[in-house]
Enzyme design. Sequence first.
Site, mmCIF file in Angstrom:
data_model
loop_
_atom_site.group_PDB
_atom_site.id
_atom_site.type_symbol
_atom_site.label_atom_id
_atom_site.label_comp_id
_atom_site.label_asym_id
_atom_site.label_seq_id
_atom_site.Cartn_x
_atom_site.Cartn_y
_atom_site.Cartn_z
ATOM 1 N N SER A 1 -12.809 -3.182 -0.445
ATOM 2 C CA SER A 1 -13.070 -2.646 0.889
ATOM 3 C C SER A 1 -14.520 -2.210 1.014
ATOM 4 O O SER A 1 -15.060 -1.569 0.107
ATOM 5 C CB SER A 1 -12.212 -1.400 1.145
ATOM 6 O OG SER A 1 -10.893 -1.752 1.409
ATOM 7 N N ARG B 1 0.854 -1.195 0.000
ATOM 8 C CA ARG B 1 0.000 0.000 0.000
ATOM 9 C C ARG B 1 0.882 1.234 0.000
ATOM 10 O O ARG B 1 1.701 1.419 0.902
ATOM 11 C CB ARG B 1 -0.879 -0.042 1.253
ATOM 12 C CG ARG B 1 -1.860 1.099 1.431
ATOM 13 C CD ARG B 1 -2.724 0.807 2.669
ATOM 14 N NE ARG B 1 -3.892 1.654 2.755
ATOM 15 C CZ ARG B 1 -3.994 2.728 3.538
ATOM 16 N NH1 ARG B 1 -2.978 3.090 4.295
ATOM 17 N NH2 ARG B 1 -5.102 3.425 3.564
ATOM 18 N N LYS C 1 -5.228 5.170 8.639
ATOM 19 C CA LYS C 1 -5.956 5.581 7.448
ATOM 20 C C LYS C 1 -6.427 7.012 7.616
ATOM 21 O O LYS C 1 -6.920 7.376 8.678
ATOM 22 C CB LYS C 1 -7.156 4.658 7.233
ATOM 23 C CG LYS C 1 -7.833 4.864 5.899
ATOM 24 C CD LYS C 1 -8.992 3.935 5.676
ATOM 25 C CE LYS C 1 -9.484 4.128 4.241
ATOM 26 N NZ LYS C 1 -10.723 3.396 3.996
HETATM 27 N N1 TZP Z 1 -8.809 0.542 5.928
HETATM 28 C C1 TZP Z 1 -9.642 0.570 6.958
HETATM 29 S S1 TZP Z 1 -8.784 0.730 8.421
HETATM 30 C C2 TZP Z 1 -7.299 0.741 7.627
HETATM 31 C C3 TZP Z 1 -7.492 0.635 6.267
HETATM 32 C C4 TZP Z 1 -6.453 0.620 5.253
HETATM 33 C C5 TZP Z 1 -5.994 0.859 8.342
HETATM 34 C C6 TZP Z 1 -5.664 -0.348 9.166
HETATM 35 O O1 TZP Z 1 -4.441 -0.162 9.832
HETATM 36 P P1 TZP Z 1 -4.199 -0.578 11.370
HETATM 37 O O2 TZP Z 1 -2.905 0.111 11.732
HETATM 38 O O3 TZP Z 1 -4.044 -2.068 11.396
HETATM 39 O O4 TZP Z 1 -5.375 -0.049 12.149
#
Ligand code: TZP
Length: 206
Positions: A110, A42, A139
């Site tokens: 998603s 990502r 995010k």
């Molecule tokens: N989409 C929803 S939450 C997220 C993404 C890409 C981030 C998840 O990262 P983390 O650090 O595991 O909460």
Amino acid sequence: MTLPRLYAILDVGCFSSPVSKTALVEYARELAIGGVTLLQYRSKLGSASEALSHAREIRRVLNDGVTLVMNDRADLCLAADFDGIHVGQDDLSPHGARKVVGQRRIVGVSTHNLEQVLEADAGPADYIAFGPVFATASKTNPDPVVGVEGVRAARAATRKPLVTIGGITRLNARSVIEAGADSVAVISDLLSHPRASAGEFLRLMV
Ligand code: TZP
Ligand code: MG
């Protein structure tokens, strides 16, 4: 497809800049040694050429034991010879992504609410990601948290493989699996000790 319990996400934004390709590849290798078999790349900030360079090197160094998924960009998925593409609600649709990558690669999508889960369920995605389950700092502008109860509802709404994401740690991963998730996607709680943390995640979700 059958999802492994742990879906690791390598988020380039979590690495100090200037981002070292060597550091990224080493991180991916450590995850793989820790038992990760599904890994998403990502990159939200860098150029496409930089992302492709990272992705190609990760593809080259990790053997076929790790399934590699590209976030957002179907073109980079093909160019780096990745195994799949993950799209969000504002990216290519799963249908569009499928047209680009073909039938033999993975398409993931998603979702953030039940309406989106149902729409994804009716479409060509191979798996559905749902979240954020818990609060996340990884995010920008995340959707509202869905909680463990949200996961239960999403589980009831689809028979497709269900990945949960957002604030999932070694402390709460089991609760999410018990709510019906097939897999947990994780950025932060792998960062400091990727090999050991991945191993712990996998052990606690058997
Ligand atoms: N989409 C929803 S939450 C997220 C993404 C890409 C981030 C998840 O990262 P983390 O650090 O595991 O909460
Ligand atoms: Mg996206």
